[in-house]
Design an enzyme around this catalytic site. Sequence first.
Site, PDB file in Angstrom:
ATOM      1  N   ASP A   1     -42.496 -48.362  29.002  1.00 40.81           N
ATOM      2  CA  ASP A   1     -42.892 -48.368  30.610  1.00 40.81           C
ATOM      3  C   ASP A   1     -43.654 -47.178  30.950  1.00 40.81           C
ATOM      4  OD1 ASP A   1     -42.571 -48.403  33.687  1.00 40.81           O
ATOM      5  OD2 ASP A   1     -40.635 -49.576  33.383  1.00 40.81           O
TER       6      ASP A   1
ATOM      7  N   SER B   1     -37.177 -45.489  45.611  1.00 38.62           N
ATOM      8  CA  SER B   1     -36.838 -46.997  45.566  1.00 38.62           C
ATOM      9  C   SER B   1     -36.203 -47.736  44.241  1.00 38.62           C
ATOM     10  CB  SER B   1     -38.170 -47.858  46.165  1.00 38.62           C
ATOM     11  OG  SER B   1     -38.956 -47.842  45.082  1.00 38.62           O
ATOM     12  N   ASN B   2     -36.454 -46.943  43.134  1.00 33.72           N
ATOM     13  CA  ASN B   2     -35.811 -47.848  41.919  1.00 33.72           C
ATOM     14  C   ASN B   2     -34.431 -47.639  41.853  1.00 33.72           C
ATOM     15  OD1 ASN B   2     -38.276 -46.091  40.078  1.00 33.72           O
ATOM     16  ND2 ASN B   2     -38.536 -47.889  41.093  1.00 33.72           N
ATOM     17  N   LEU B   3     -33.754 -46.844  42.548  1.00 35.82           N
ATOM     18  CA  LEU B   3     -32.182 -46.451  42.279  1.00 35.82           C
ATOM     19  C   LEU B   3     -31.290 -47.730  42.913  1.00 35.82           C
ATOM     20  CD1 LEU B   3     -32.379 -42.503  42.527  1.00 35.82           C
ATOM     21  CD2 LEU B   3     -32.638 -43.861  40.665  1.00 35.82           C
ATOM     22  N   GLN B   4     -31.735 -48.232  43.806  1.00 33.26           N
ATOM     23  CA  GLN B   4     -31.188 -49.266  44.102  1.00 33.26           C
ATOM     24  C   GLN B   4     -30.659 -50.436  43.286  1.00 33.26           C
ATOM     25  OE1 GLN B   4     -32.872 -52.405  44.504  1.00 33.26           O
ATOM     26  NE2 GLN B   4     -31.920 -53.900  45.976  1.00 33.26           N
TER      27      GLN B   4
ATOM     28  N   ASN C   1     -44.042 -58.505  36.771  1.00 33.87           N
ATOM     29  CA  ASN C   1     -45.236 -59.192  37.114  1.00 33.87           C
ATOM     30  C   ASN C   1     -45.657 -60.277  36.219  1.00 33.87           C
ATOM     31  OD1 ASN C   1     -47.733 -57.965  35.334  1.00 33.87           O
ATOM     32  ND2 ASN C   1     -46.051 -56.187  35.833  1.00 33.87           N
TER      33      ASN C   1
ATOM     34  N   CYS D   1     -45.131 -73.384  27.956  1.00 30.67           N
ATOM     35  CA  CYS D   1     -44.827 -74.785  28.049  1.00 30.67           C
ATOM     36  C   CYS D   1     -44.491 -75.106  29.435  1.00 30.67           C
ATOM     37  CB  CYS D   1     -43.837 -75.095  27.040  1.00 30.67           C
ATOM     38  SG  CYS D   1     -44.186 -74.907  25.370  1.00 30.67           S
TER      39      CYS D   1
ATOM     40  N   CYS E   1     -40.560 -59.400  43.768  1.00 26.48           N
ATOM     41  CA  CYS E   1     -39.263 -58.446  44.418  1.00 26.48           C
ATOM     42  C   CYS E   1     -39.772 -57.462  45.346  1.00 26.48           C
ATOM     43  CB  CYS E   1     -38.260 -58.502  43.464  1.00 26.48           C
ATOM     44  SG  CYS E   1     -38.563 -57.300  41.909  1.00 26.48           S
TER      45      CYS E   1
ATOM     46  N   CYS F   1     -49.165 -77.391  24.723  1.00 27.00           N
ATOM     47  CA  CYS F   1     -49.050 -76.190  24.917  1.00 27.00           C
ATOM     48  C   CYS F   1     -50.276 -75.207  24.497  1.00 27.00           C
ATOM     49  CB  CYS F   1     -47.678 -75.318  24.581  1.00 27.00           C
ATOM     50  SG  CYS F   1     -47.491 -73.675  24.933  1.00 27.00           S
TER      51      CYS F   1
END
Lengths: 68, 278, 83
Positions: B61, B68-71, B130, B173, B187, B244
């Site tokens: 990462d 806002s991540n801690l929720q 994403n 597929c 989200c 595919c």
Amino acid sequence: MTITVAGNKKEYEEGLTVAELIKVEDVENPLYVTVTINDDFIKSDTFETTVLQEGDAVEFLYFMGGGC
Amino acid sequence: MAFTDEQLERYSRHIILKEVGVKGQKKLMAGKVLIIGAGGLGAPAAMYLAAAGVGTIGIADADVVDLSNLQRQVIHTTDDLGKPKVQSAAETMKAINPDVNVVTYEDFIAANNIADIIKDYDFVLDGTDNFPAKFLINDACVQAGIPFCHAGIIRFRGQLMTWVPGEGPCYRCVFKEPPPKDAVPTCKQAGVIGAMAGVIGCLQAMEAVKFLTGAGELLTGKLLTYDALTNTIRTVNIPEDPDCAVCSDHPTITELIDYEQAACDGLSKDDVAEAAAE
Amino acid sequence: MATNENYTIADTVDITDVVCPVTFVKAKVAIEELELGEVLSVHLNDGEPLLNVPRSLKEEGHQILALNDNEDGTYDLIVKKNA
């Protein structure tokens, strides 16, 4: 006729197409939904012409992009 | 490799299980799992896999911990604000279980680095937020023959599926191409219940545990969907696409692709503040 | 190896120094190291271990051959690996 949609048996009019079912079921993001009938993929360019049959099992598979 | 008395006690609830036992615990301890994304999905998956004693856990990462991540990203705490997520995640994992070897990749995965990162792992968890990343992980894992578990969450819903070479469809597929930018909400735009990340991230950890120990059945050829509002968990059969673009015997995608990110996914904190002010 | 007219003990494990659930875990670890058909002797305390360990080993499919009372509050459980 009886069709199973997302696991629920429901009654629909004969001759219903996949495109019409998407409208009736108010499917979210209808342009980007993947559809299977009886565990086979239905190509999106055939939604208008694919007519559902008695006993079909339909699944709508949705994009889900979150994860953060 | 014999267990120490401390390991016997730490892993006793696993060893007692008929499906795991000594052999299964040793497989977990020899296992290498890569978690891409130290966010909502990656947080619980990383914590449970560390607690389970998975030998090597990689975590990738490029972000730093934001308020806002801690929720939902329960691997990070308020004290970690501003810290690189992989560092914060590694600290929590080591605190849970010092036996685990944590490898951090403070980088966004892209077409030019993913193959090199995934190649050393037995199993990959997609905890990204994403579509470009989700398609990239699928394509890279399929091309390298590395099993992985895809997941997505939004609002009160989540879903996941597992791909193992030769055992069913890949993500492409089912979903041929990433949707156009901003056509399908993420989200960040639509919101998500924190516990949903916990539920689906834990299910991904469960897939990794089943894969490493060989216990039970994986979610191959199946998409598990969970709708919290209606208490509905379903396992939908998904077929293989014989044409595919990636996993069929005549693939048309043979190079990795960096798709363009949706505009909103790239928003910085300043952009959000600016948008809120308008 | 200790021998007896009915069985040959391949390994022994002492679980008198640990408590539940490590009692069964230690016995299980020891029996998993054996080959099918080999016999393990488990040295265990009276009370909770005596109630639970033989039952748990049986549930795993192993065969209890004997339980010898050492008359000092400990027992030796003789188990054949069957699973």
